[in-house]
Design an enzyme around this catalytic site. Structure first.
Site, mmCIF file in Angstrom:
data_model
loop_
_atom_site.group_PDB
_atom_site.id
_atom_site.type_symbol
_atom_site.label_atom_id
_atom_site.label_comp_id
_atom_site.label_asym_id
_atom_site.label_seq_id
_atom_site.Cartn_x
_atom_site.Cartn_y
_atom_site.Cartn_z
ATOM 1 N N ARG A 131 1.249 -1.356 -0.010
ATOM 2 C CA ARG A 131 0.012 -0.339 -0.219
ATOM 3 C C ARG A 131 0.665 1.192 -0.047
ATOM 4 O O ARG A 131 0.314 2.382 0.177
ATOM 5 C CB ARG A 131 -1.013 -0.035 0.716
ATOM 6 C CG ARG A 131 -2.422 -0.893 1.660
ATOM 7 C CD ARG A 131 -3.125 -1.140 2.291
ATOM 8 N NE ARG A 131 -4.359 -1.660 2.168
ATOM 9 C CZ ARG A 131 -4.451 -3.318 2.851
ATOM 10 N NH1 ARG A 131 -3.335 -3.917 3.358
ATOM 11 N NH2 ARG A 131 -5.492 -3.839 2.538
ATOM 12 N N LYS A 153 3.315 11.333 -11.007
ATOM 13 C CA LYS A 153 2.689 9.862 -11.842
ATOM 14 C C LYS A 153 3.414 8.689 -12.369
ATOM 15 O O LYS A 153 4.425 9.074 -13.298
ATOM 16 C CB LYS A 153 2.185 10.777 -13.287
ATOM 17 C CG LYS A 153 0.763 12.392 -13.833
ATOM 18 C CD LYS A 153 1.298 12.484 -14.562
ATOM 19 C CE LYS A 153 -0.174 13.362 -14.930
ATOM 20 N NZ LYS A 153 -0.139 14.355 -16.440
ATOM 21 N N GLU A 195 10.620 17.225 -24.564
ATOM 22 C CA GLU A 195 9.951 18.135 -23.626
ATOM 23 C C GLU A 195 10.059 19.012 -22.527
ATOM 24 O O GLU A 195 10.086 19.791 -22.734
ATOM 25 C CB GLU A 195 9.897 16.602 -22.362
ATOM 26 C CG GLU A 195 9.697 14.948 -22.789
ATOM 27 C CD GLU A 195 7.982 15.240 -22.906
ATOM 28 O OE1 GLU A 195 7.509 16.820 -22.181
ATOM 29 O OE2 GLU A 195 6.908 14.492 -22.895
ATOM 30 N N LYS A 236 8.414 22.529 -14.115
ATOM 31 C CA LYS A 236 7.669 21.231 -13.765
ATOM 32 C C LYS A 236 7.523 21.118 -12.360
ATOM 33 O O LYS A 236 6.220 21.074 -11.507
ATOM 34 C CB LYS A 236 8.188 20.019 -14.388
ATOM 35 C CG LYS A 236 7.184 19.093 -14.337
ATOM 36 C CD LYS A 236 7.351 17.595 -15.347
ATOM 37 C CE LYS A 236 5.964 16.592 -14.528
ATOM 38 N NZ LYS A 236 6.062 15.315 -15.144
ATOM 39 N N GLU A 246 -3.566 17.135 -10.868
ATOM 40 C CA GLU A 246 -3.887 17.469 -12.534
ATOM 41 C C GLU A 246 -5.231 18.069 -13.004
ATOM 42 O O GLU A 246 -6.081 17.378 -13.144
ATOM 43 C CB GLU A 246 -3.757 16.523 -13.522
ATOM 44 C CG GLU A 246 -3.479 17.184 -14.526
ATOM 45 C CD GLU A 246 -3.008 16.627 -15.730
ATOM 46 O OE1 GLU A 246 -4.288 15.325 -16.961
ATOM 47 O OE2 GLU A 246 -1.965 15.734 -16.116
ATOM 48 N N ARG A 250 -2.441 22.292 -13.876
ATOM 49 C CA ARG A 250 -1.002 21.063 -13.852
ATOM 50 C C ARG A 250 -1.153 19.958 -16.531
ATOM 51 O O ARG A 250 -0.398 19.425 -16.445
ATOM 52 C CB ARG A 250 -1.339 19.555 -13.219
ATOM 53 C CG ARG A 250 0.019 18.505 -13.255
ATOM 54 C CD ARG A 250 0.069 17.793 -12.249
ATOM 55 N NE ARG A 250 0.886 17.023 -12.777
ATOM 56 C CZ ARG A 250 2.007 16.047 -11.767
ATOM 57 N NH1 ARG A 250 1.817 15.897 -10.800
ATOM 58 N NH2 ARG A 250 2.173 15.031 -12.430
ATOM 59 N N ASN A 254 0.284 18.625 -20.808
ATOM 60 C CA ASN A 254 -0.666 17.813 -21.646
ATOM 61 C C ASN A 254 -0.054 18.631 -23.173
ATOM 62 O O ASN A 254 0.024 18.124 -24.124
ATOM 63 C CB ASN A 254 -1.105 17.338 -20.827
ATOM 64 C CG ASN A 254 -1.535 16.711 -20.327
ATOM 65 O OD1 ASN A 254 -0.368 15.779 -19.707
ATOM 66 N ND2 ASN A 254 -2.025 16.936 -19.419
ATOM 67 N N HIS A 257 -0.029 16.168 -25.728
ATOM 68 C CA HIS A 257 0.133 15.281 -25.843
ATOM 69 C C HIS A 257 -0.956 14.288 -26.546
ATOM 70 O O HIS A 257 -0.924 12.497 -25.889
ATOM 71 C CB HIS A 257 0.715 14.757 -24.215
ATOM 72 C CG HIS A 257 1.837 14.477 -23.633
ATOM 73 N ND1 HIS A 257 1.994 16.054 -23.316
ATOM 74 C CD2 HIS A 257 2.609 13.659 -22.905
ATOM 75 C CE1 HIS A 257 3.705 15.891 -23.296
ATOM 76 N NE2 HIS A 257 3.660 14.621 -23.004
ATOM 77 N N HIS A 261 -0.284 10.742 -28.082
ATOM 78 C CA HIS A 261 -0.828 9.827 -27.020
ATOM 79 C C HIS A 261 -1.309 8.580 -28.228
ATOM 80 O O HIS A 261 -1.096 7.272 -28.357
ATOM 81 C CB HIS A 261 -1.102 9.971 -25.696
ATOM 82 C CG HIS A 261 -0.609 10.948 -24.738
ATOM 83 N ND1 HIS A 261 -0.990 10.378 -23.583
ATOM 84 C CD2 HIS A 261 0.426 10.434 -24.155
ATOM 85 C CE1 HIS A 261 -0.164 10.799 -22.738
ATOM 86 N NE2 HIS A 261 1.219 10.524 -23.294
ATOM 87 N N HIS A 276 8.025 8.242 -27.720
ATOM 88 C CA HIS A 276 7.350 9.048 -27.469
ATOM 89 C C HIS A 276 7.659 10.595 -27.845
ATOM 90 O O HIS A 276 6.931 11.541 -27.944
ATOM 91 C CB HIS A 276 7.167 9.044 -25.668
ATOM 92 C CG HIS A 276 6.465 9.843 -25.023
ATOM 93 N ND1 HIS A 276 4.975 9.940 -24.434
ATOM 94 C CD2 HIS A 276 6.665 11.088 -23.995
ATOM 95 C CE1 HIS A 276 4.527 10.981 -24.059
ATOM 96 N NE2 HIS A 276 5.494 11.396 -23.103
#
Length: 378
Positions: A131, A153, A195, A236, A246, A250, A254, A257, A261, A276
């Site tokens: 956990r 993330k 990036e 960032k 997000e 935030r 993206n 992206h 994606h 990527h």
């Protein structure tokens, strides 16, 4: 990409301010050799599982294990195949099983040594084993150093799309060793640079102009590389501190992206065709072109940003992707699965110009579909 000046360049520290979960990003040369000391200082008495891929294991893992042992840290290595296809359920289970088999406790740590795939996979394992375990990022690619290793993330891919299964799980420390980037293939370094450019395109136009003037020095190494990485991490970190999960600002991270994606899914995450950072470069160009088409920005800005990305050797158009792409309708299906979709409404990061990105909610699907059809290479 060699860095003959690294011995004289001190590391930079970027703080990610998240209250009790705040942590440092160290950026500089030869940090791998001191990784054990840096980790032991922040996590005394820790035992670790180092998750890496087969490529990084051959080049960087021995140095990290030696550094950990020198600091009295017991370490178990867990190796996965290189590439995006390791971000899947069976690999996640294998990593979790290995961490448990090493008898690591909740207060022990998972260390990610590798690029974005390893960081996402190892971080997700750290988030769910017992956990939630401690987590350290040692990113070895430019893309991971400026993006995926910062912000918490983590996740894996699903059949329907990229990063659809995951969790937010902040690291305790990030060690961005700029010297290890000297071993990267040129293509991978360029992909990471997309990036870096993204931070200038979002809200730092002066940084984008600096990149236009200094990109060759960044590729060559030295203080410009450290400056570019530290500035990207700081950009960032500021956004993550203001919007960790997000819910608002935030989402600007993206930029490129949503298109990107979809392209990765359309190419089956085949790194031979598209990695990527290349997908992000094409996606950012599409976002700027679409913004211009919708009269939100000047086409001159789209021309300028595309020229810079092409100058450094990045793809910027759908036709730059090797092989055949599915039709626009299939790309739209992939976009509809993206995490930036909310209750079925398309959300894109669009722009009013370089350094003026914004979140556009409720973007109609038909103009996007027509735009993709117009830009499709078929």
């Amino acid at each position: 990409m060699t860095d003959g000046q690294s011995e004289t360049i001190p590391p930079r520290t970027v703080r990610v301010a998240l209250g009790e979960r705040s942590y440092d990003i160290l950026v500089g040369p030869d940090l791998l050799a001191g990784a054990g000391t840096a980790i032991a200082k922040r996590l005394p008495g820790i035992r670790v599982a180092v998750v890496t891929d087969e490529n990084v294991a051959a080049t960087q893992l021995p140095s990290l294990i030696s550094a950990l042992e020198a600091a009295g840290i017991d370490a178990t290595a867990v190796t996965v195949p290189a590439g995006e296809r390791s971000k899947r359920f069976d690999r996640l289970q294998a990593v979790c099983d290995a961490v448990i088999a090493a008898r690591l406790e909740r207060g022990d740590a998972v260390v990610a040594l590798g690029g974005g795939v390893v960081g996402d996979l190892a971080g997700f394992a750290a988030a769910i084993v017992r956990r939630g375990m401690r987590f350290v990022q040692v990113p070895t690619s430019l893309l991971a150093q400026v993006d995926s290793s910062v912000g918490g993330k983590t996740g894996i891919n699903a059949e329907a799309g990229k990063n659809l299964v995951g969790a937010f799980h902040q690291p305790d420390l990030v060690l961005a060793d700029t010297t290890v980037l000297d071993t990267l293939p040129e293509r991978e370094f360029r992909a990471g640079y997309a990036e870096v450019a993204k931070y200038g395109l979002i809200d730092r136009p002066d940084f984008f102009a600096w990149l236009e003037a200094n990109w060759q020095a960044i590729f060559a190494g030295g203080p410009e590389r450290i400056e570019a990485i530290a500035t990207s991490c700081a950009a960032k970190a500021d956004v993550v501190a203001a919007d960790e999960r997000e819910s608002g600002r935030r989402a600007l991270l993206n930029l490129g992206h949503t298109f990107g994606h979809a392209l990765e899914a359309a190419t089956g995450y085949d790194g031979a065709r598209l990695v990527h950072g290349e997908a992000v470069a094409i996606g950012m160009t599409l976002a700027h072109r679409f913004s211009a088409k919708m009269n939100l920005a000047s086409p001159d800005d789209a021309d300028r940003m595309e020229h810079h990305l092409r100058t450094v050797g990045l793809p910027t158009r759908l036709g730059d992707i090797p092989g055949t792409l599915p039709p626009a309708d299939v790309l739209m299906d992939a976009i509809a699965q993206d995490k930036k979709v909310r209750r079925g409404a398309l959300t894109f990061i669009l722009t009013h110009g370089i350094g003026q990105a914004f979140v556009a909610d409720d973007v109609a699907a038909d103009p996007v579909r027509r735009f993709l059809e117009e830009n499709h290479p078929s």
